[in-house]
Scaffold this active site. Sequence first.
Site, PDB file in Angstrom:
ATOM      1  N   HIS A  44      -8.840  -3.672   0.584  1.00 52.85           N
ATOM      2  CA  HIS A  44      -8.149  -4.883   0.097  1.00 52.85           C
ATOM      3  C   HIS A  44      -8.440  -5.132  -1.383  1.00 52.85           C
ATOM      4  O   HIS A  44      -8.169  -6.210  -1.898  1.00 52.85           O
ATOM      5  CB  HIS A  44      -8.495  -6.122   0.941  1.00 52.85           C
ATOM      6  CG  HIS A  44      -7.846  -6.101   2.314  1.00 52.85           C
ATOM      7  ND1 HIS A  44      -6.769  -6.882   2.636  1.00 52.85           N
ATOM      8  CD2 HIS A  44      -8.133  -5.385   3.420  1.00 52.85           C
ATOM      9  CE1 HIS A  44      -6.416  -6.644   3.909  1.00 52.85           C
ATOM     10  NE2 HIS A  44      -7.235  -5.739   4.400  1.00 52.85           N
ATOM     11  N   GLY A 143      -3.760   2.672  10.971  1.00 54.20           N
ATOM     12  CA  GLY A 143      -4.458   2.439   9.707  1.00 54.20           C
ATOM     13  C   GLY A 143      -4.630   3.705   8.893  1.00 54.20           C
ATOM     14  O   GLY A 143      -5.414   3.744   7.946  1.00 54.20           O
ATOM     15  N   SER A 147       3.256   5.097   7.621  1.00 53.94           N
ATOM     16  CA  SER A 147       4.461   4.604   6.941  1.00 53.94           C
ATOM     17  C   SER A 147       4.556   5.200   5.536  1.00 53.94           C
ATOM     18  O   SER A 147       5.630   5.646   5.120  1.00 53.94           O
ATOM     19  CB  SER A 147       4.495   3.075   6.890  1.00 53.94           C
ATOM     20  OG  SER A 147       3.409   2.554   6.170  1.00 53.94           O
ATOM     21  N   ASP A 191      -2.275   3.425  -0.667  1.00 54.90           N
ATOM     22  CA  ASP A 191      -1.932   4.435   0.338  1.00 54.90           C
ATOM     23  C   ASP A 191      -1.032   5.525  -0.224  1.00 54.90           C
ATOM     24  O   ASP A 191      -1.262   6.719  -0.034  1.00 54.90           O
ATOM     25  CB  ASP A 191      -1.225   3.773   1.526  1.00 54.90           C
ATOM     26  CG  ASP A 191      -2.099   2.730   2.184  1.00 54.90           C
ATOM     27  OD1 ASP A 191      -3.297   2.683   1.874  1.00 54.90           O
ATOM     28  OD2 ASP A 191      -1.575   1.964   3.007  1.00 54.90           O
TER      29      ASP A 191
HETATM   30  P1  ADP Z   1       0.485   2.689   9.459  1.00 56.44           P
HETATM   31  O1  ADP Z   1       1.186   2.963   8.187  1.00 56.44           O
HETATM   32  O2  ADP Z   1      -0.920   2.234   9.244  1.00 56.44           O
HETATM   33  O3  ADP Z   1       0.521   3.815  10.431  1.00 56.44           O
HETATM   34  P2  ADP Z   1       2.535   0.684   9.637  1.00 56.44           P
HETATM   35  O4  ADP Z   1       2.758  -0.472  10.569  1.00 56.44           O
HETATM   36  O5  ADP Z   1       2.448   0.413   8.182  1.00 56.44           O
HETATM   37  O6  ADP Z   1       1.239   1.461  10.155  1.00 56.44           O
HETATM   38  O7  ADP Z   1       3.695   1.749   9.825  1.00 56.44           O
HETATM   39  C1  ADP Z   1       4.057   2.194  11.111  1.00 56.44           C
HETATM   40  C2  ADP Z   1       5.564   2.257  11.191  1.00 56.44           C
HETATM   41  O8  ADP Z   1       6.027   3.373  10.403  1.00 56.44           O
HETATM   42  C3  ADP Z   1       6.078   2.553  12.577  1.00 56.44           C
HETATM   43  O9  ADP Z   1       6.230   1.361  13.329  1.00 56.44           O
HETATM   44  C4  ADP Z   1       7.427   3.203  12.305  1.00 56.44           C
HETATM   45  O10 ADP Z   1       8.401   2.238  11.997  1.00 56.44           O
HETATM   46  C5  ADP Z   1       7.148   3.976  11.026  1.00 56.44           C
HETATM   47  N1  ADP Z   1       6.796   5.394  11.300  1.00 56.44           N
HETATM   48  C6  ADP Z   1       5.631   6.028  11.050  1.00 56.44           C
HETATM   49  N2  ADP Z   1       5.686   7.324  11.383  1.00 56.44           N
HETATM   50  C7  ADP Z   1       6.924   7.548  11.872  1.00 56.44           C
HETATM   51  C8  ADP Z   1       7.625   8.690  12.390  1.00 56.44           C
HETATM   52  N3  ADP Z   1       7.037   9.874  12.504  1.00 56.44           N
HETATM   53  N4  ADP Z   1       8.902   8.518  12.771  1.00 56.44           N
HETATM   54  C9  ADP Z   1       9.498   7.328  12.688  1.00 56.44           C
HETATM   55  N5  ADP Z   1       8.903   6.235  12.210  1.00 56.44           N
HETATM   56  C10 ADP Z   1       7.641   6.312  11.816  1.00 56.44           C
HETATM   57 MG    MG Z   2       1.576   1.464   6.669  1.00 61.11          MG
END
Ligand code: ADP
Ligand code: MG
Length: 398
Positions: A44, A143, A147, A191
């Site tokens: 953070h 985490g 995304s 990130d």
């Molecule tokens: P993190 O980035 O920590 O994993 P986030 O909530 O920021 O968590 O992002 C997760 C979101 O990213 C998922 O809900 C989805 O919408 C998208 N996502 C991540 N990987 C994929 C994938 N391989 N295919 C489709 N969507 C994905």
């Molecule tokens: Mg994310």
Amino acid sequence: MSISGSKDHAARVAALREKFTKTFGHHPEGIWRAPGRVNLIGEHTDYNMGYVLPFAIDKNALVAIRRKSQLEPESQSLDFASTYGGGETLAVTSITVDELVPRAVPGWAAYPAAVVWALNQVQGVELSGFELLVDSDVPVGSGLSSSHAMEVGTIVALNDLYALGLSHTQMALLTQRAENEFVGAPTGIMDQSASLMSQAQHALFLDCRSMDAQNVPLPLAQEDAVILVMDTRVEHSHVDGGYAARRRSCEQACEVLGVDALRDVARVDDLVAIDDPVIRRRAKHIVTENQRVLDTVKVLNEADLAAVGQLLYQSHVSMRDDYEISSEELDAAVEAAMGAGAIGARMTGGGFGGSAIALIKRDQVQSVSQAVLTAFEQAGYVQPNIFTVVADEGAGRA
Ligand code: ADP
Ligand code: MG
């Protein structure tokens, strides 16, 4: 060793190429790779213009793309598909370039769509339709920044294909704009920077104000040490309130102190001017965490892993007690790992769920993992997903 040269990687790339052709009826023009990340320390601190020390991991998003020609029907349509949760035939989400309106695209396609939108805001850039297929092995919502792996995979692909000539810093800022303004998640710059700028066997020491970046060697192999990820499988979501609430507290602290960012506060003693005890504790985490990043870089350079471990644990305590972004499961993982002899451990990422990491000797992988599994079973938590990670190189051609 980097995964990019491994057999598994080659097999994934070949499978993605085949799946792309099956889904869209054309071959992709190319395939790009963008890793997820673990944040070693500096949580953070990014949106407080401070320091972070993440590294890219050997789990990544592969992104295959083919641009459409103006002569094709639907030449302005962006067709997105992902192997995530998909069976043999993949669902394709189609959006035309005109439909790229912030916060209006539902579901996961918002992420690649956001990147196209952000690029189209750049003077002289006008992307039209293309087909895109993602295959990612970054656990979602853990985490580890699945995304940003997808967004960075998309932006490096488009940067290459359209010969946009964007620098890593420009791409980092554009994906931040994409996620903040288009998706609506108020996340910082860490990130995507880790995914773009990391080097194998190094952590990325990033000054989030100047964007000065330095790759700091991680002396893990020579010390027979590894990083263990303990994914609690309790999903966090940055679109929810907790993350935004912490950002607001930091802004309130800045107003009281008359500074632009908490980065500008050097000592915890300077925080006495903040009357509200909660806001003061939030600010204390940021001020102490920035110092811990600087201290970690120093002791990494001295290959003093015991000192690194202490800083990791202090960081966890600060997030648990002062910033209050940990969870029962994350605390349990950290305590079980420490109890089983880890050199250090902390929750990593935005918090409120997701993953913790432990710095351990290689021969402790079994015993520490078992201790964490047992602690979770006894507490009645969902079984965690536990694995080691390697510091991999940043995004590029797959
Ligand atoms: P993190 O980035 O920590 O994993 P986030 O909530 O920021 O968590 O992002 C997760 C979101 O990213 C998922 O809900 C989805 O919408 C998208 N996502 C991540 N990987 C994929 C994938 N391989 N295919 C489709 N969507 C994905
Ligand atoms: Mg994310």
